[in-house]
Design an enzyme around this catalytic site. Structure first.
Site, short mmCIF file in Angstrom:
data_model
loop_
_atom_site.label_atom_id
_atom_site.label_comp_id
_atom_site.label_asym_id
_atom_site.label_seq_id
_atom_site.Cartn_x
_atom_site.Cartn_y
_atom_site.Cartn_z
N VAL A 10 -8.54 8.32 2.89
CA VAL A 10 -8.01 9.46 2.94
C VAL A 10 -6.80 9.59 4.04
O VAL A 10 -5.82 10.33 4.12
CB VAL A 10 -9.07 10.28 3.89
CG1 VAL A 10 -8.60 11.83 4.21
CG2 VAL A 10 -10.46 10.50 3.03
N GLY A 31 0.82 -1.37 0.09
CA GLY A 31 0.05 -0.12 0.06
C GLY A 31 0.74 1.24 0.06
O GLY A 31 1.86 1.32 0.48
N VAL A 51 1.62 -6.96 -6.49
CA VAL A 51 2.11 -8.08 -7.25
C VAL A 51 3.40 -8.43 -6.28
O VAL A 51 4.27 -7.67 -6.28
CB VAL A 51 2.64 -7.50 -8.57
CG1 VAL A 51 3.37 -8.78 -9.32
CG2 VAL A 51 1.33 -7.03 -9.30
N THR A 81 7.17 -6.59 2.01
CA THR A 81 8.09 -6.34 1.29
C THR A 81 9.50 -6.54 1.82
O THR A 81 10.49 -6.77 1.40
CB THR A 81 8.15 -4.78 0.90
OG1 THR A 81 6.81 -4.42 0.37
CG2 THR A 81 9.17 -4.49 -0.18
N ASP A 126 0.57 1.81 9.11
CA ASP A 126 0.33 1.33 10.26
C ASP A 126 1.53 1.24 11.60
O ASP A 126 1.17 0.57 12.46
CB ASP A 126 0.20 -0.23 9.94
CG ASP A 126 -1.12 -0.22 8.97
OD1 ASP A 126 -1.91 0.54 9.32
OD2 ASP A 126 -1.29 -1.33 8.34
N MET A 167 -7.36 3.24 10.35
CA MET A 167 -6.80 2.07 9.78
C MET A 167 -5.94 1.44 11.22
O MET A 167 -5.67 1.93 12.07
CB MET A 167 -6.09 2.45 8.68
CG MET A 167 -6.91 2.80 7.60
SD MET A 167 -5.51 2.84 6.02
CE MET A 167 -7.17 2.74 4.54
#
Lengths: 345, 345, 345, 345
Positions: A276, A10, A73, A109, A131, A173
């Site tokens: 947002v 993200g 991906v 990642t 996060d 989030m």
């Protein structure tokens, strides 16, 4: 030396500043050639990339999103780092003339970065996630911006809540870690902060809300999307399906608000802040952290410190072994959660 | 236990959040009585104070300034901590029934806190200064807000500079330390950052500005108020007198801008950001840091950890001996200054 | 003269500034006594009010919400302005010694103001609503703040949308009028703006989204909560019940996003901005408009211009007959909607 | 039809949105060819221009400054619109194949537009100036952004002023008209607003400041750069020379602050906001106004309404004759100044 840069997962405010820092240091000072792959591993495998030089990164530091694009991906088919899959990465690197990677991403990642390193692929990690759930660093860039946006939302909701004597529930989030909820709640003076690490019952929450009412105030409840209500079976993941296989609308706040209203008799309204939180102008803090992360990563590449991640330690950027960083999610410890209970009833 | 809170020195965003954190923890959890002295030491000596309880700190966390007021009135006549002066403080404490102090302030205030501690006066420090020049902590609260405001000013000045092909000079705060200039400049992508720790000549600065022009861009120069131009004798302190005994108008940016224009032939404009940097809504970062500082200070008082200061160490608040914190100003090291030279010429 | 002030309906940024303007002018210049009823008509009937003087309105202009509280309690039982109900208001006024009302509210409130006036109750209207759907004024205060917040959300969503090649759908307020959607969308450069006044089909919307994709961009769709999808029967009112009597979760954006994804094959995400739009710090525009509205209303009371509303006409505040203002909702005319279609495919 | 766009005079937030509005409407809807001259009239005479199409204006609406650059280079040598000078413009137009101009600028630029029109050069004006001192329109774009920035500065200065019991003086832009001072001061709740149109004496100002102190508050004085202190001969223009031919440092606030301190005995501090007011992210209001102005101007060109300016009238954009717009500066009328005196003593 020719370095490939890619972003995965993200997006997170500060990614452009990190790229700019790495490029200005890497190309202008360390004499690298640098290229940036579009949309993460897709660009790598399809040979879709741009040259990264001073001109390419001009003025991008304050921009949200990321000029390279990002995607989820994976670098390995089906996510399996088989020897064949790893060899495919190495072969592709040789074709592209890449000596090493700067990998900008979160937990997933950096786990990939660590796998690649162990397979002999030179990689350095740049930790980003709103996060803040990554080890090996005090804070990840993007987190401060997300907290700022959520805190501003609390400031706004508070006034409308007080004017109408309502309880306001804000969903932020955080699927697995409650850092945004905790910090935004503390910054905004929320009375109740609910996080994935510590389930609470609707009875306990309602008691807090009533106690705030008894002090003459209106409650502001901030809840992480991954919060689990004790004793209630319900899906907490947004954008998925509900129990009947239908697309689920709304978030945990939309579930929580009517329950609070029902248990307390206080009019209650839900707001789901959503995407947002992850876009737009990064805070100065995130721009500085990301820029310094990029600079440190470029220097680590020059010095051959592969297999490390550029983490924030106090006011220094230090290179930490990737294995340390990705061992486990960094969640909110009990001491920090207790710290904010002071605001409760 | 009865605790007195006071603020001393210049105001810094986050002071209200720190008071709120200390009071909610001290009064509600630790069972203290707490009072707050108005306008720093003036309130202490004149018996001008308010009761600090939950109601007194309601909703103050997002407010700039400080509800108690602050002043530069020293606790010792003429600033001399004579035995008599220290005894006067102890006597006054007894009269007011105070068992200890929470002292919110910068370097000067924490130095006083250390002196008091050595004289047997129980005191705990809460470090605040927008200048970030205090030891014993990664960051002081107020700094992040000041950097944010200065970075936003850079974002704004850059667009007007580019539209008119002008060099824009922005003066930010920082008499002895260049932290605001460094961080805001890095966040805003300034091409030249000038700080008190590292004098530069007008020739060097002009060379940078010309080199930026040669790349087709307009320069943004950010300069700390305490920056010293090499080889030029001039007062750098604002609001004082000039060499002729007249009230000095403007700041170092007002001196620098015409010199740059003269040496480069590029139209150059100065902006002195001034007091705007220290007031108003604190950032979420500063509110969280200040709140946690207040909580930690209240717990340290409960535990009798007098003579310490609540510092940020990574993502933890730790109590550090005051003597460590106030030994010397924390200035920008050469490595950090070199780090940003990458943006130059 | 003794004037009662009350707020009714949803809160709207600028209400405090309006009260401050009316009080500073009314009390300090015009020599009124003024009182403010708590929570709208509830406070009037229960005698719950505060004295409004200079001290009561100190520093409230930048604060969101409203110091008096607001509610949707109607002045007439069951909303029926029977002669008995009107007489009850008149009797209560006499008991409280009130000579007239300043009524701060939207369409509903101004309609009440007009009814009261016709029944002989002296009333002056101050138009506030974030929806901007009131006649008799160019703009209502609160609207500019709501548009600003929504436009900032678009700025943020756009970067995350572009980074992930996603279509982002933002739901903003506006049950009957699309002003917020139209202005925020235009300010933020949204490619598709959907408003209650002009239903569109999912096929048309998808065509726009695909056309944007064909130009190499990611779509930003802004949709008012009251937008009706052509040919689809669905409840558009948030916070109500769905067709099965269950509490409805999410908003029209949550319905629209999966449909767009299904029709275009482009990953699509919804955000429902919600109550964040109506709270918090008002913009400078709204503070000025509200302050001037308050001043004009106080002068109109002094001059006996009852039955009027303080509307914005160009750069002037003028008193317009209430009957003119409340005749019908001010909705987006076709010419304005056409104006923004220029951004479409 | 081939239309040339150029910007002249100081930059003003919203210029990019105006260009985008004009191009999306002009090229995509009306079928024009459009080109934009770089740095105003310089680009016109030197043939330095870019093609303006959909791609050229992509995403520019929220950007400060202006993609074309702007300058104060006049279209006529020495500023004299001699027949020869006008003929030179007409000849150059023919060489470039331009059928008409869209001229984005303030009073000076619109005066030029009017001169050109009278000489037979087809021109349409788009009014921009942060000073809002142009006739023929309720507001000019850029003004709302400048007011917002100044109001935020007041919000920040107020808290530091109150904390230190200081009088804070803020200088804002406005050489000939006090609109920014008036609106920002009203939005921020400044106690004293000083504007070029109404000189005041230092005795009167000090009386206001003392009266605020007597009510227990700290004063916030906002002063336009063009304000004239009654009975004192001093240059008010910034960036010029002082009476001794030396470069003048600082602004009128730097002159006023020590005088206030001397007359009242209250510690007083000056801030000169400067260029920060004219750059950066435009407010949503300005982006909408500018976009609509651009659309209207493109349609006026299509309809042959040369010699007009796109002004805001209520909530409509109307084309007004240039001669009406530029007749005289729009300054603050006495009624508006009186309106804010309510905040005084």
């Amino acid at each position: 030396m020719r370095i490939g840069v890619l972003c995965s997962g993200g997006d997170s405010p500060g990614m452009n500043a990190a790229i700019r820092g790495a490029v200005l240091r890497g190309v202008e000072v360390n004499g690298f050639e640098m290229i940036g792959f579009m949309d993460g591993w897709r660009g790598f495998f399809e040979g879709d990339f741009i040259e990264l030089d001073r001109l390419a990164v001009r003025g991008i530091s304050p921009l949200g999103g990321v000029i390279l694009g990002t995607s989820r991906v994976p670098p390995f088919p089906d996510g399996n780092a088989t020897p064949a899959a790893l060899q495919a990465v190495i072969t592709r690197m040789a074709e592209l003339g890449i000596d090493g990677f700067l990998l900008i991403g979160g937990n997933g990642t950096q786990t990939v970065a660590e796998l690649l390193t162990r397979a002999g692929v030179p990689a350095i990690g740049l930790p980003k996630t709103i996060d803040n759930d990554l080890g090996g660093t005090d804070y990840t860039f993007g987190f401060d911006t997300a907290v700022s946006i959520a805190a501003e939302a609390i400031d706004r909701l508070r006034t409308t809540g007080e004017s109408h004597r309502r309880c306001m529930v804000l969903e932020v989030m955080g699927r697995d870690a409650g850092w945004i909820s905790l910090h935004a709640g503390m910054a905004g003076g929320a009375q109740v902060m609910l996080i994935p690490e510590f389930p609470e019952s609707i009875e306990q929450i309602s008691e807090w809300v009533l106690s705030v009412r008894d002090r003459g105030r209106s409650s502001l409840v901030v809840v992480a999307e991954g919060f689990k209500l004790e004793g209630v079976a319900h899906a907490t993941v947004r954008d998925g399906l509900d129990g009947f296989g239908r697309p689920r609308l709304g978030g945990v706040a939309d579930v929580l608000a009517p329950l609070i209203e029902q248990h307390t008799g206080i009019e209650t309204r839900a707001t789901v802040l959503g995407h947002v939180q992850r876009g737009g102008l990064p805070t100065a803090f995130d721009r500085v952290l990301a820029t310094r992360t990029g600079i440190a990563a470029a220097d680590a590449a020059r010095d051959g410190q592969w297999g490390t991640m550029a983490g924030l330690t106090g006011d220094q950027i230090t290179m930490v072994p990737l294995a340390e960083a990705v061992g486990q999610l960094k969640t909110v410890p009990a001491a920090r959660y207790d710290e904010v209970r002071l605001n409760f009833g």
